[in-house]
Design a protein around this motif. Structure first.
Motif, PDB file in Angstrom:
ATOM      1  N   ARG A   3       0.854  -1.102   0.058  1.00 45.23           N
ATOM      2  CA  ARG A   3       0.069  -0.004   0.060  1.00 45.23           C
ATOM      3  C   ARG A   3       0.849   1.239   0.059  1.00 45.23           C
ATOM      4  O   ARG A   3       2.002   1.217   0.676  1.00 45.23           O
ATOM      5  N   ILE A   4       0.430   2.284  -0.844  1.00 50.58           N
ATOM      6  CA  ILE A   4       1.400   3.708  -0.949  1.00 50.58           C
ATOM      7  C   ILE A   4       0.220   4.810  -0.265  1.00 50.58           C
ATOM      8  O   ILE A   4      -0.858   4.620  -0.153  1.00 50.58           O
ATOM      9  N   LEU A  27      -8.923   1.803  -5.455  1.00 50.46           N
ATOM     10  CA  LEU A  27      -7.855   1.196  -4.719  1.00 50.46           C
ATOM     11  C   LEU A  27      -8.286   0.870  -3.615  1.00 50.46           C
ATOM     12  O   LEU A  27      -7.453   0.026  -2.781  1.00 50.46           O
ATOM     13  N   GLY A  28      -9.433   1.057  -2.992  1.00 50.18           N
ATOM     14  CA  GLY A  28      -9.915   0.742  -1.684  1.00 50.18           C
ATOM     15  C   GLY A  28      -9.208   1.603  -0.642  1.00 50.18           C
ATOM     16  O   GLY A  28      -9.063   1.020   0.595  1.00 50.18           O
ATOM     17  N   TYR A  29      -8.677   2.858  -0.917  1.00 50.05           N
ATOM     18  CA  TYR A  29      -7.868   3.519  -0.071  1.00 50.05           C
ATOM     19  C   TYR A  29      -8.677   4.672   0.542  1.00 50.05           C
ATOM     20  O   TYR A  29      -9.867   4.744   0.270  1.00 50.05           O
ATOM     21  N   LYS A  30      -8.155   5.316   1.606  1.00 47.81           N
ATOM     22  CA  LYS A  30      -8.879   6.371   2.254  1.00 47.81           C
ATOM     23  C   LYS A  30      -8.736   7.691   1.501  1.00 47.81           C
ATOM     24  O   LYS A  30      -7.433   8.014   1.175  1.00 47.81           O
ATOM     25  N   PHE A  31      -9.720   8.266   1.380  1.00 48.79           N
ATOM     26  CA  PHE A  31      -9.682   9.778   0.737  1.00 48.79           C
ATOM     27  C   PHE A  31      -9.840  10.909   1.779  1.00 48.79           C
ATOM     28  O   PHE A  31     -10.665  10.781   2.539  1.00 48.79           O
ATOM     29  N   ILE A  32      -8.699  11.606   1.799  1.00 49.44           N
ATOM     30  CA  ILE A  32      -8.758  12.820   2.640  1.00 49.44           C
ATOM     31  C   ILE A  32      -8.607  14.186   1.938  1.00 49.44           C
ATOM     32  O   ILE A  32      -7.477  14.469   1.393  1.00 49.44           O
ATOM     33  N   ASP A 123      -0.624   4.701   8.476  1.00 52.65           N
ATOM     34  CA  ASP A 123      -0.434   3.208   8.022  1.00 52.65           C
ATOM     35  C   ASP A 123      -0.716   3.094   6.487  1.00 52.65           C
ATOM     36  O   ASP A 123      -1.027   1.961   6.248  1.00 52.65           O
ATOM     37  N   LYS A 124      -0.461   4.269   5.705  1.00 51.07           N
ATOM     38  CA  LYS A 124      -0.331   3.872   4.239  1.00 51.07           C
ATOM     39  C   LYS A 124      -1.923   3.876   3.754  1.00 51.07           C
ATOM     40  O   LYS A 124      -2.752   3.729   4.526  1.00 51.07           O
TER      41      LYS A 124
END
Ligand code: DC
Length: 228
Positions: A3-4, A27-32, A123-124
């Motif tokens: 994860r990046i 990507l199933g990442y968190k957007f901030i 935590d990337k």
């Protein structure tokens, strides 16, 4: 799976949030949205009748502020909360837009928010958009994208968006606000908007959303060192 962190910086109103959301969801990442955090601080300062030009007065109210994000079940997006109150709508008005660059220029405000942002990305697996994400917040982000488009294109897109949302304004007013924000964001002494050599440049003046998304995805693949 690796994860990046992805940093998306650039000028006001060029679609950084749109691209960041698309990437986060693919990507199933968190957007901030780091700009929302500066806007929430601005809202608090204005509500407390503090002068945004008085750095010491703004600094002194920072300990009263807590900011976090909650998932909005209706939209599926993250809304920003100020001391537990969902202020997502209120921070998008021109009243806030007209003062936020003043607030974002104050070093103690930046230190306060950068610390929060770094915790969120520890935590990337984060896509964060703003002005200093690749230079200050996550200098070691594996992918840094710098977005821009010419001011007239950006002002027209923003004007249409505001009008569609029933907000009364003129194209000229939007263009003037945008140029003023570009100037303050790029010329302030603390963490100015700058593109360093480790950014990928994305000028979307003549690109569709799909075209820019597929370009960004190619860069993500390269950063991950494999196909996704
Ligand atoms: O992206 P935005 O328009 O919502 O940002 C609002 C303001 O906050 C903008 O004038 C610049 C400032 N900002 C900043 O200085 N650093 C960030 N990381 C994000 C936003």
């Amino acid at each position: 799976m690796k994860r990046i962190n992805i940093a998306i910086d650039g000028h006001s109103s060029c679609g950084k949030g749109t691209l960041a959301k698309q990437l986060a969801s693919a990507l199933g990442y968190k957007f901030i949205d780091s700009g929302a955090m500066y806007r929430a601080v601005t809202l608090y300062v204005l509500r407390m009748d503090v002068d945004p030009e008085n750095d010491d007065a703004v600094h002194s109210v920072l300990p009263q502020i807590s900011i976090d994000f909650v998932v909005n079940n209706a939209t599926g997006r993250s809304d920003v909360c100020l001391n537990g109150e969902n202020v997502e709508k209120e921070i998008r008005t021109l009243r806030i837009a007209n003062s936020v660059s003043q607030i974002a220029r104050i070093p103690s405000v930046r230190r306060f928010l950068v610390m929060l942002q770094q915790k969120m990305g520890a935590d990337k697996g984060v896509v964060m958009d703003g002005r200093d994400i690749g230079t200050v917040v996550f200098p070691d982000a594996e992918l840094k994208i710098f977005m821009t488009a010419n001011p007239e294109v950006r002002a027209l897109r923003r004007f249409n968006e505001l009008t569609e949302n029933g907000i009364k304004t003129t194209y000229e007013e939007v263009l003037a606000n945008l140029k003023q924000r570009d100037h303050i964001d790029s010329s302030r002494s603390d963490s100015p908007l700058t593109m360093t050599s480790d950014y990928r440049l994305l000028d979307n003046s003549d690109l569709s959303r799909e075209e820019q998304f597929s370009q960004a995805l190619k860069w993500v693949e390269e950063a991950l060192g494999n196909k996704i």
